[in-house]
Design an enzyme around this catalytic site. Structure first.
Site, PDB file in Angstrom:
ATOM      1  N   LYS A  66      26.328  26.892  -4.094  1.00 49.04           N
ATOM      2  CA  LYS A  66      25.961  25.790  -3.314  1.00 49.04           C
ATOM      3  C   LYS A  66      26.830  25.608  -1.881  1.00 49.04           C
ATOM      4  O   LYS A  66      27.838  26.156  -2.091  1.00 49.04           O
ATOM      5  CB  LYS A  66      26.161  24.751  -4.355  1.00 49.04           C
ATOM      6  N   LYS A  90      36.150  25.204  -3.337  1.00 48.71           N
ATOM      7  CA  LYS A  90      35.997  23.789  -3.397  1.00 48.71           C
ATOM      8  C   LYS A  90      35.300  23.570  -4.770  1.00 48.71           C
ATOM      9  O   LYS A  90      35.527  22.641  -5.476  1.00 48.71           O
ATOM     10  CB  LYS A  90      34.974  23.278  -2.383  1.00 48.71           C
ATOM     11  N   LYS A 102      26.309  29.577   1.558  1.00 49.44           N
ATOM     12  CA  LYS A 102      26.788  28.943   3.109  1.00 49.44           C
ATOM     13  C   LYS A 102      25.747  29.540   3.982  1.00 49.44           C
ATOM     14  O   LYS A 102      25.406  30.769   3.511  1.00 49.44           O
ATOM     15  CB  LYS A 102      28.145  28.890   3.721  1.00 49.44           C
ATOM     16  N   THR A 186      32.146  12.769   2.532  1.00 47.74           N
ATOM     17  CA  THR A 186      33.153  13.796   2.822  1.00 47.74           C
ATOM     18  C   THR A 186      34.333  12.734   3.168  1.00 47.74           C
ATOM     19  O   THR A 186      35.626  12.796   2.712  1.00 47.74           O
ATOM     20  CB  THR A 186      33.084  14.626   3.757  1.00 47.74           C
ATOM     21  N   SER A 344      27.065  15.799  -3.331  1.00 48.42           N
ATOM     22  CA  SER A 344      25.907  16.887  -3.439  1.00 48.42           C
ATOM     23  C   SER A 344      25.502  17.101  -4.861  1.00 48.42           C
ATOM     24  O   SER A 344      24.459  17.252  -5.395  1.00 48.42           O
ATOM     25  CB  SER A 344      26.196  18.144  -2.553  1.00 48.42           C
TER      26      SER A 344
HETATM   27  P1  NAD Z   1      30.091  16.406  13.508  1.00 47.60           P
HETATM   28  O1  NAD Z   1      29.361  17.488  14.163  1.00 47.60           O
HETATM   29  O2  NAD Z   1      29.609  15.056  12.922  1.00 47.60           O
HETATM   30  O3  NAD Z   1      31.406  15.921  14.250  1.00 47.60           O
HETATM   31  C1  NAD Z   1      32.607  16.680  14.968  1.00 47.60           C
HETATM   32  C2  NAD Z   1      33.445  15.879  15.868  1.00 47.60           C
HETATM   33  O4  NAD Z   1      34.407  17.051  16.242  1.00 47.60           O
HETATM   34  C3  NAD Z   1      32.810  15.261  17.088  1.00 47.60           C
HETATM   35  O5  NAD Z   1      33.195  14.097  17.631  1.00 47.60           O
HETATM   36  C4  NAD Z   1      33.003  16.518  18.016  1.00 47.60           C
HETATM   37  O6  NAD Z   1      33.048  15.708  19.587  1.00 47.60           O
HETATM   38  C5  NAD Z   1      34.427  16.728  17.730  1.00 47.60           C
HETATM   39  N1  NAD Z   1      34.743  18.207  18.402  1.00 47.60           N
HETATM   40  C6  NAD Z   1      34.024  19.106  18.666  1.00 47.60           C
HETATM   41  N2  NAD Z   1      34.558  20.260  19.325  1.00 47.60           N
HETATM   42  C7  NAD Z   1      35.871  19.819  19.489  1.00 47.60           C
HETATM   43  C8  NAD Z   1      37.112  20.135  20.128  1.00 47.60           C
HETATM   44  N3  NAD Z   1      37.075  21.513  20.545  1.00 47.60           N
HETATM   45  N4  NAD Z   1      38.021  19.382  20.215  1.00 47.60           N
HETATM   46  C9  NAD Z   1      38.144  18.128  19.875  1.00 47.60           C
HETATM   47  N5  NAD Z   1      37.022  17.620  18.866  1.00 47.60           N
HETATM   48  C10 NAD Z   1      35.880  18.276  18.867  1.00 47.60           C
HETATM   49  O7  NAD Z   1      30.896  17.159  12.311  1.00 47.60           O
HETATM   50  P2  NAD Z   1      31.320  16.842  10.757  1.00 47.60           P
HETATM   51  O8  NAD Z   1      30.479  16.992   9.840  1.00 47.60           O
HETATM   52  O9  NAD Z   1      32.098  15.471  11.184  1.00 47.60           O
HETATM   53  O10 NAD Z   1      32.446  17.996  10.715  1.00 47.60           O
HETATM   54  C11 NAD Z   1      33.812  17.791  10.996  1.00 47.60           C
HETATM   55  C12 NAD Z   1      34.353  19.009  10.445  1.00 47.60           C
HETATM   56  O11 NAD Z   1      34.598  18.669   9.010  1.00 47.60           O
HETATM   57  C13 NAD Z   1      34.001  20.538  10.266  1.00 47.60           C
HETATM   58  O12 NAD Z   1      34.804  21.518  10.158  1.00 47.60           O
HETATM   59  C14 NAD Z   1      33.080  20.299   9.083  1.00 47.60           C
HETATM   60  O13 NAD Z   1      33.101  21.732   8.573  1.00 47.60           O
HETATM   61  C15 NAD Z   1      33.953  19.755   8.106  1.00 47.60           C
HETATM   62  N6  NAD Z   1      33.500  19.036   6.877  1.00 47.60           N
HETATM   63  C16 NAD Z   1      32.209  18.386   7.186  1.00 47.60           C
HETATM   64  C17 NAD Z   1      31.783  17.880   6.201  1.00 47.60           C
HETATM   65  C18 NAD Z   1      30.580  16.823   6.040  1.00 47.60           C
HETATM   66  O14 NAD Z   1      29.984  16.315   4.850  1.00 47.60           O
HETATM   67  N7  NAD Z   1      30.293  16.126   7.290  1.00 47.60           N
HETATM   68  C19 NAD Z   1      31.996  18.211   4.654  1.00 47.60           C
HETATM   69  C20 NAD Z   1      33.088  19.177   4.511  1.00 47.60           C
HETATM   70  C21 NAD Z   1      33.729  19.816   5.570  1.00 47.60           C
END
Ligand code: NAD
Length: 410
Positions: A66, A90, A102, A186, A344
């Site tokens: 998953k 996880k 993934k 999340t 999920s």
């Molecule tokens: P997203 O694409 O919606 O948002 C990412 C954010 O980070 C944006 O605000 C972007 O401008 C900012 N960003 C990008 N590059 C950057 C940098 N160099 N410096 C500072 N800010 C920066 O992504 P998301 O879904 O919010 O995911 C963010 C993190 O959380 C990732 O590492 C992702 O793997 C992790 N995550 C997300 C989920 C989920 O369900 N969305 C689940 C588990 C983990």
């Protein structure tokens, strides 16, 4: 050290602490299988562009793999492999009947049209269809993929199999069998971990100063939940800069003005850098953007008492050591960001049984799962005198290692 290498380092240590032989590490240090695919897509200008994609299945001893699918120009095979290992961890930490998977495609969705994205999404499913499915490997959204992309993928898979297969993928729109609460899951999970960590440290959320790096799906909803809990969100950022107000930012206004990629700071002139943001005076720091943000270079300057990793891999192993030695409570990514995969799982269960839950039911179930997971990791860290990351890995690998042993693989 790249993400794959640092994950392998902690897995090795976790298995040693649990008393497993070297052979178990040999099995778990790499995914069981990784498929590389080439996806031809007819672009709007009539030309064909061929994209490269991956699907990694780390381990399926406990149950089907998953994990999400990422659309990003920087996707690499090693990154997809590391992310699939994290999904296994996880699933172990929140005790889901899954292994980790993934996927990723090297592309820039910000430069593609809606129809090009649809053709790419459908092409990817055709390319990986033989190794995925509701009882084999269930994808979900990740960076730059969303419920619309999940809907196209579910439709393509259902056409190939010639029956409706909502359980093939999660993160779908509600109208296609998506779960209530998935979009904010999340952030909800991170919020629960912050609350539990704050309790252990005697910090009241009411009035606590919170800094959040990243204002996308995870960071923006989290800021809102913190704000609603009475905390003062004093700093937020995106890829272009950061905003700081010691009296607390107007989160509702910022949420209203952010775009779908989580960009909001471009609207302001009085910004600070992401580097400055991480070192701000605060009680709770939440990296919710990208990898390798807290390193040996800045770990000594972090002022927060609690760091909760909403992003995957924001803190290096050297920085983890420094923060822990400084008495800062670090809640690791594999625990803190497991709310998404938990809901999920709820979506998949609802699809399989054809009976759907209300948002309240989903949140109540998520709450129970995460409070228990946090306590398991926290108490193991205390009793074995290890940091929270190592404790989380120990909890995360245990069931997978046991299942692999019972199956006679090791
Ligand atoms: P997203 O694409 O919606 O948002 C990412 C954010 O980070 C944006 O605000 C972007 O401008 C900012 N960003 C990008 N590059 C950057 C940098 N160099 N410096 C500072 N800010 C920066 O992504 P998301 O879904 O919010 O995911 C963010 C993190 O959380 C990732 O590492 C992702 O793997 C992790 N995550 C997300 C989920 C989920 O369900 N969305 C689940 C588990 C983990």
């Amino acid at each position: 050290m790249n993400l794959l290498h640092s994950t392998q380092t902690v897995i090795k240590e976790a298995l040693e602490k649990l008393g497993y032989q070297e052979a178990m590490y040999e099995l778990l240090k790499e995914p069981l299988r990784v498929l590389t695919v080439r996806i031809p897509v007819r672009m709007d200008n009539g030309e064909v562009k061929v994209f490269t994609g991956y699907r990694s299945q780390h381990n399926d001893a406990v149950g089907p793999a998953k994990g999400g699918i990422r659309f990003h120009p920087d996707v690499t095979e090693d990154e997809v492999k590391a992310l699939s290992i994290w999904m296994s961890l996880k699933a172990g930490i929140v005790d889901l009947p899954y292994g980790g998977g993934k996927g990723g495609i090297i592309c820039d969705p910000r430069e593609m049209s809606f129809r090009e994205l649809e053709r790419l999404s459908r092409g990817y499913v055709r390319a990986i269809s033989q190794i995925v499915g509701p009882t084999k490997d269930i994808p979900a959204p990740d960076v730059f993929t969303n419920s619309q992309i999940m809907a196209w993928m579910m439709d393509e898979y259902s056409r190939i199999r010639e029956f409706d297969s909502p359980g093939f993928i999660t993160g779908k729109p509600i109208a296609l069998g998506g779960s209530h609460g998935r979009e904010t899951a999340t952030a909800k999970g991170v919020t629960i971990c912050i609350r539990e960590a704050a309790k252990r440290r005697g910090i009241k959320l009411e009035g606590a100063r919170v800094v959040v790096q990243g204002f996308g799906n995870a960071g923006s909803y989290l800021s809102k939940f913190m704000h609603d809990a009475g905390a003062k969100v004093v700093g937020i950022s995106d890829a272009y800069g950061a905003l700081y107000d010691p009296n607390g930012l107007d989160i509702d206004y910022l949420l209203d003005r952010r775009d779908s990629f989580g960009t909001v700071t471009k609207l302001f002139t009085n910004t600070i850098s992401n580097k400055e943001l991480l070192e701000l005076e605060c009680d709770i720091l939440v990296p919710a953007a990208i990898e390798n943000q807290i390193t040996a270079q800045n770990a000594h300057n972090i002022k927060a008492q609690i760091v909760v990793e909403a992003a995957n891999g924001p803190t290096t192993l050297e920085a983890t050591k420094i923060l822990t030695e400084r008495g800062i409570l670090l809640v690791p990514d594999v625990l803190a960001s497991s709310g998404g995969v938990t809901v999920s799982y709820f979506e998949w269960v609802q699809n399989n049984q054809g009976y759907y839950w209300s948002e309240e039911e989903v949140i109540e179930k998520l709450e129970k799962v995460l409070v228990k997971a946090f306590e398991n990791v926290y108490s193991l860290a205390q009793t074995r005198r290890v940091d929270m990351r190592l404790a989380a890995y120990m909890v995360g690998v245990r069931k997978m290692a046991e299942a692999s042993r019972f199956r006679g693989w090791v």
